[in-house]
Design a protein around this motif. Structure first.
Motif, PDB file in Angstrom:
ATOM      1  N   ASP A  49       0.808  -1.217   0.000  1.00 28.64           N
ATOM      2  CA  ASP A  49       0.000   0.000   0.000  1.00 28.64           C
ATOM      3  C   ASP A  49       0.843   1.270   0.000  1.00 28.64           C
ATOM      4  O   ASP A  49       0.389   2.325   0.445  1.00 28.64           O
ATOM      5  CB  ASP A  49      -0.941   0.008   1.201  1.00 28.64           C
ATOM      6  N   VAL A  50       2.055   1.181  -0.518  1.00 25.43           N
ATOM      7  CA  VAL A  50       2.929   2.357  -0.545  1.00 25.43           C
ATOM      8  C   VAL A  50       2.322   3.474  -1.401  1.00 25.43           C
ATOM      9  O   VAL A  50       2.340   4.642  -1.016  1.00 25.43           O
ATOM     10  CB  VAL A  50       4.327   1.970  -1.062  1.00 25.43           C
ATOM     11  N   ASP A  51       1.768   3.116  -2.559  1.00 26.83           N
ATOM     12  CA  ASP A  51       1.192   4.119  -3.463  1.00 26.83           C
ATOM     13  C   ASP A  51       0.058   3.472  -4.239  1.00 26.83           C
ATOM     14  O   ASP A  51       0.193   3.152  -5.427  1.00 26.83           O
ATOM     15  CB  ASP A  51       2.267   4.662  -4.411  1.00 26.83           C
ATOM     16  N   LEU A  52      -1.089   3.290  -3.576  1.00 29.18           N
ATOM     17  CA  LEU A  52      -2.211   2.608  -4.222  1.00 29.18           C
ATOM     18  C   LEU A  52      -2.763   3.359  -5.441  1.00 29.18           C
ATOM     19  O   LEU A  52      -3.162   2.723  -6.422  1.00 29.18           O
ATOM     20  CB  LEU A  52      -3.324   2.349  -3.204  1.00 29.18           C
ATOM     21  N   PRO A  53      -2.803   4.712  -5.440  1.00 33.62           N
ATOM     22  CA  PRO A  53      -3.263   5.392  -6.659  1.00 33.62           C
ATOM     23  C   PRO A  53      -2.423   5.049  -7.892  1.00 33.62           C
ATOM     24  O   PRO A  53      -2.936   5.066  -9.013  1.00 33.62           O
ATOM     25  CB  PRO A  53      -3.144   6.875  -6.297  1.00 33.62           C
ATOM     26  N   ALA A  54      -1.142   4.723  -7.700  1.00 29.08           N
ATOM     27  CA  ALA A  54      -0.300   4.364  -8.836  1.00 29.08           C
ATOM     28  C   ALA A  54      -0.791   3.084  -9.509  1.00 29.08           C
ATOM     29  O   ALA A  54      -0.579   2.898 -10.720  1.00 29.08           O
ATOM     30  CB  ALA A  54       1.145   4.194  -8.378  1.00 29.08           C
ATOM     31  N   ALA A  55      -1.456   2.220  -8.752  1.00 27.57           N
ATOM     32  CA  ALA A  55      -1.987   0.996  -9.349  1.00 27.57           C
ATOM     33  C   ALA A  55      -3.071   1.322 -10.373  1.00 27.57           C
ATOM     34  O   ALA A  55      -3.117   0.741 -11.468  1.00 27.57           O
ATOM     35  CB  ALA A  55      -2.539   0.081  -8.262  1.00 27.57           C
ATOM     36  N   GLU A  56      -3.956   2.243 -10.030  1.00 24.97           N
ATOM     37  CA  GLU A  56      -4.992   2.658 -10.973  1.00 24.97           C
ATOM     38  C   GLU A  56      -4.365   3.295 -12.214  1.00 24.97           C
ATOM     39  O   GLU A  56      -4.811   3.061 -13.346  1.00 24.97           O
ATOM     40  CB  GLU A  56      -5.952   3.638 -10.304  1.00 24.97           C
TER      41      GLU A  56
END
Length: 362
Positions: free
Chosen positions: A306-313
């Motif tokens: 969960d370091v950078d969840l927006p990056a997954a999107e």
């Protein structure tokens, strides 16, 4: 050993994706629990096919059943599998007690022929649960449309469930909502909030195997992890809903996300990539033997999920722009996964029947 021990403080439990009688009889499972930080075990029809049909380890037990008059291949298989699951559950019983039911779980799958049969699956789950008769048993059911109806019925009946073959986010969200429904019924009926547990087994590596051939090199090997992290964001969003908050306030633990199919299919990828990238709170990673060995030797332990969840999107958007229709891929993977387990199960029963006939002839 210390690398494996370091995973749990980040909120993730490592479960072993393998079972075989020699692992149980010769102390291998006990060593994995004591020395390798393994906190649970999962099985499936393909694993039992390899164990029972591919070795002679079960022949004496099979002969004993035949001598007692049993002839049905499915009944013969179930007796062998139940004995293994009971022995594994007993090995994990101290951890189950020490963790207050968080870990120490052992999973047994209902017949894959029931993947779309609600009534048949519920009946089979109740029968297997009674036969195993261990508090740390999870019954595995696939995350099909039928699974959305099966899950709340089993939870409401006090049966812990491992929902398997989840590939897409929509399928996961439907199962997560069904978990809320089932646990609400369980608690409302007076059930112990910590007496029933569930995990949602979200498959990883098969997604890259399906998507990579259609992607440019720069995007290959990124779909599965981005999809898993986006699903984890869905999990966090669910925990923030009023219904889920009400359950948590009563002492219910979240339905953890379990990362499945974490052995890499592509030899060019690091064998630990699906472990390294998905470590975070309220998760399980079920690890096959070779992947566990690789992670013990060279894995990277850090809170990476969960370091950078927006990056997954953002990554999924790039993948979609490259022409990948991820929903189509994940839907097909679920169909294929059920078909693979059905084939493994049919082959297993055929092998048991063949051994039975040879034993009777002898």
């Amino acid at each position: 050993m210390s690398r494996l021990d370091d995973v749990f403080p980040h909120g993730q439990s490592l479960w072993f994706d393998f079972i075989r009688r020699d692992l149980l009889d010769q102390g291998g499972l006990a060593r994995l629990i004591d020395e390798s930080a393994i906190r649970g075990l999962t099985s499936n029809p393909a694993i039992f096919k390899q164990a029972i049909a591919g070795t002679a380890l079960y022949d004496d037990a099979l002969q004993a059943q035949i001598d007692a008059g049993e002839r049905d291949p499915e009944a013969l298989y179930e007796a062998l599998a139940i004995a293994d699951i009971q022995q594994a559950a007993d090995a994990f019983a101290p951890l189950y007690a020490q963790s207050e039911g968080l870990d120490g779980w052992v999973s047994l799958e209902v017949s894959p022929t029931l993947a779309h049969d609600v009534e048949g699956s519920v009946a089979a789950a109740k029968r297997l649960s009674a036969a195993v008769n261990r508090p740390n048993l999870m019954i595995k059911v696939p995350g099909t449309r039928a699974g959305v109806k099966i899950l709340p019925q089993l939870l409401a009946a006090g049966i812990s469930v491992n929902v398997t073959l989840l590939f897409g986010r929509a399928a996961y969200r439907a199962i997560a909502d069904a978990w809320v429904d089932g646990m609400t019924q369980w608690v409302k009926s007076g059930g112990d909030p910590k007496g029933v547990e569930s995990v949602a087994s979200f498959f990883v590596s098969r997604i890259d195997a399906a998507a990579d051939p259609k992607l440019p090199k720069a995007l290959q090997g990124t779909t599965a992890i981005a999809n898993a992290r986006a699903a984890y964001a869905d999990f966090l969003a669910l925990l923030d809903t009023p219904a889920a908050k009400a359950l948590l306030e009563q002492g219910v633990r979240p339905q953890r996300m379990l990362w499945a199919s974490t052995g890499t299919k592509n030899p060019d990828y690091s064998p630990t990539m699906y472990l390294d990238a998905l470590i975070g709170p309220h998760t399980v990673n079920t690890v096959p033997p070779a992947t566990l060995d690789a992670f013990r030797d060279s894995g990277t332990v850090t809170r990476s999920l969960d370091v950078d969840l927006p990056a997954a999107e953002q990554q999924l958007a790039k993948i979609a722009e490259a022409g990948i229709k991820l929903d189509d891929i994940t839907d097909q993977l679920c169909i294929d996964g059920i078909a693979q387990f059905e084939t493994a199960y049919a082959d297993l029963l055929a092998a048991v029947a063949d051994k039975r006939d040879r034993m009777l002839a002898a």
